[in-house]
Write a protein that holds these residues in place. Sequence first.
Motif, PDB file in Angstrom:
ATOM      1  N   TYR A   1       0.468  -3.227   9.451  1.00 17.46           N
ATOM      2  CA  TYR A   1       1.562  -3.462   8.511  1.00 17.46           C
ATOM      3  C   TYR A   1       2.743  -4.126   9.215  1.00 17.46           C
ATOM      4  O   TYR A   1       2.972  -3.918  10.411  1.00 17.46           O
ATOM      5  CB  TYR A   1       2.023  -2.146   7.884  1.00 17.46           C
TER       6      TYR A   1
ATOM      7  N   ARG B   1       0.746  -6.629   3.667  1.00 17.87           N
ATOM      8  CA  ARG B   1       1.582  -6.489   4.854  1.00 17.87           C
ATOM      9  C   ARG B   1       2.531  -5.295   4.811  1.00 17.87           C
ATOM     10  O   ARG B   1       3.114  -4.959   5.844  1.00 17.87           O
ATOM     11  CB  ARG B   1       2.417  -7.764   5.052  1.00 17.87           C
TER      12      ARG B   1
ATOM     13  N   ALA C   1       0.830  -1.203   0.000  1.00 18.32           N
ATOM     14  CA  ALA C   1       0.000   0.000   0.000  1.00 18.32           C
ATOM     15  C   ALA C   1       0.865   1.254   0.000  1.00 18.32           C
ATOM     16  O   ALA C   1       1.959   1.279   0.565  1.00 18.32           O
ATOM     17  CB  ALA C   1      -0.920   0.007   1.213  1.00 18.32           C
TER      18      ALA C   1
ATOM     19  N   ARG D   1      -5.317   2.560   6.862  1.00 16.74           N
ATOM     20  CA  ARG D   1      -6.209   1.405   6.952  1.00 16.74           C
ATOM     21  C   ARG D   1      -7.068   1.241   5.705  1.00 16.74           C
ATOM     22  O   ARG D   1      -7.303   0.111   5.261  1.00 16.74           O
ATOM     23  CB  ARG D   1      -7.076   1.530   8.199  1.00 16.74           C
TER      24      ARG D   1
ATOM     25  N   GLU E   1      -4.010 -10.795   2.761  1.00 13.78           N
ATOM     26  CA  GLU E   1      -3.464  -9.704   3.572  1.00 13.78           C
ATOM     27  C   GLU E   1      -2.401  -8.918   2.806  1.00 13.78           C
ATOM     28  O   GLU E   1      -1.600  -9.485   2.061  1.00 13.78           O
ATOM     29  CB  GLU E   1      -2.839 -10.268   4.853  1.00 13.78           C
TER      30      GLU E   1
ATOM     31  N   LYS F   1      -5.036  -0.263   2.815  1.00 14.27           N
ATOM     32  CA  LYS F   1      -4.792  -1.677   3.099  1.00 14.27           C
ATOM     33  C   LYS F   1      -6.048  -2.503   2.817  1.00 14.27           C
ATOM     34  O   LYS F   1      -5.990  -3.551   2.154  1.00 14.27           O
ATOM     35  CB  LYS F   1      -4.364  -1.825   4.562  1.00 14.27           C
TER      36      LYS F   1
ATOM     37  N   GLU G   1      -6.610  -5.392  -0.029  1.00 12.93           N
ATOM     38  CA  GLU G   1      -6.932  -6.750   0.433  1.00 12.93           C
ATOM     39  C   GLU G   1      -8.223  -7.254  -0.186  1.00 12.93           C
ATOM     40  O   GLU G   1      -8.357  -8.442  -0.506  1.00 12.93           O
ATOM     41  CB  GLU G   1      -6.994  -6.767   1.959  1.00 12.93           C
TER      42      GLU G   1
ATOM     43  N   LEU H   1       3.905  -1.308   3.437  1.00  7.80           N
ATOM     44  CA  LEU H   1       3.515   0.077   3.174  1.00  7.80           C
ATOM     45  C   LEU H   1       4.733   0.851   2.697  1.00  7.80           C
ATOM     46  O   LEU H   1       5.871   0.565   3.098  1.00  7.80           O
ATOM     47  CB  LEU H   1       2.984   0.707   4.472  1.00  7.80           C
TER      48      LEU H   1
END
Length: 258
Positions: free
Chosen positions: A184, A162, A126, A147, A160, A150, A154, A164
């Motif tokens: 993260y 994980r 992300a 958030r 997931e 993410k 997802e 950033l």
Amino acid sequence: MLLYHPVTDDPPAWIAEFTVGPRTFAAHLDAVAASGRTPVTIGALVDRLVAGAPLPDRPVVLTFDDGFADLAGPTAETLAARGLPATAYLTTGALAPGRPCLLPPAPMMTLAQAPRLERYGLEVGAHTVSHAQLDTLGAAALRRELRDAKAELEDVLGHEVRHLAYPHGYNSPGVRRAARAAGYASAAAVRHALSSETDEPFRIARLIVRHDHTAADVAEWMEGRGARAAPFPDALPTIGWRAYRRARALLKGPEFAG
């Protein structure tokens, strides 16, 4: 770790400084191969930093920020043809029409193309929703940027996310704590520096590739020369620049990190 943006001969003016053409990109990859470095994903590097997981000798991480249109096409194809893994950090607001985003106009891939990147061997991370200067945001806005990006990735990938990358590398102790709290496992900065075995998982150094960086520059970096190695504390000018940007954001609101 190398940080790329578009790979094109015709970039918008605002990102041209950080753009290389396809022929230059291929020459960079040739220099990586000639150096004996082995490209790995950010996930593999973080597993090493956090848990001491094994890595091949002389690893290097190739990263791509934002999600420009070439990434899901010729750039991913070039990497796959050479068998090179990489990591793509996507700015979700720029990849879906009508979403809030501070990135200036540019040809972008779509959010729906994110699974295609994985099929080409790229790991997806992300890069926030709007590409704001994270270290100038209030707590609620910061949580949303971290958030929501993410969650959006997802949802389209089905697993997931994980990792950033901070837009333009802007971060602070508070931003790093928020990234960890958002779930993260790592966060990449910029720092214009080489990463190392002792680098910080939530402030991983990257070398930003500019339009005039040659294959010789890449070869020098692959030998561990031409830049300092992280970790190191923020310099006073960096701290002062952060304070100035925070004050400006109080007056003008969130601004594009670039």
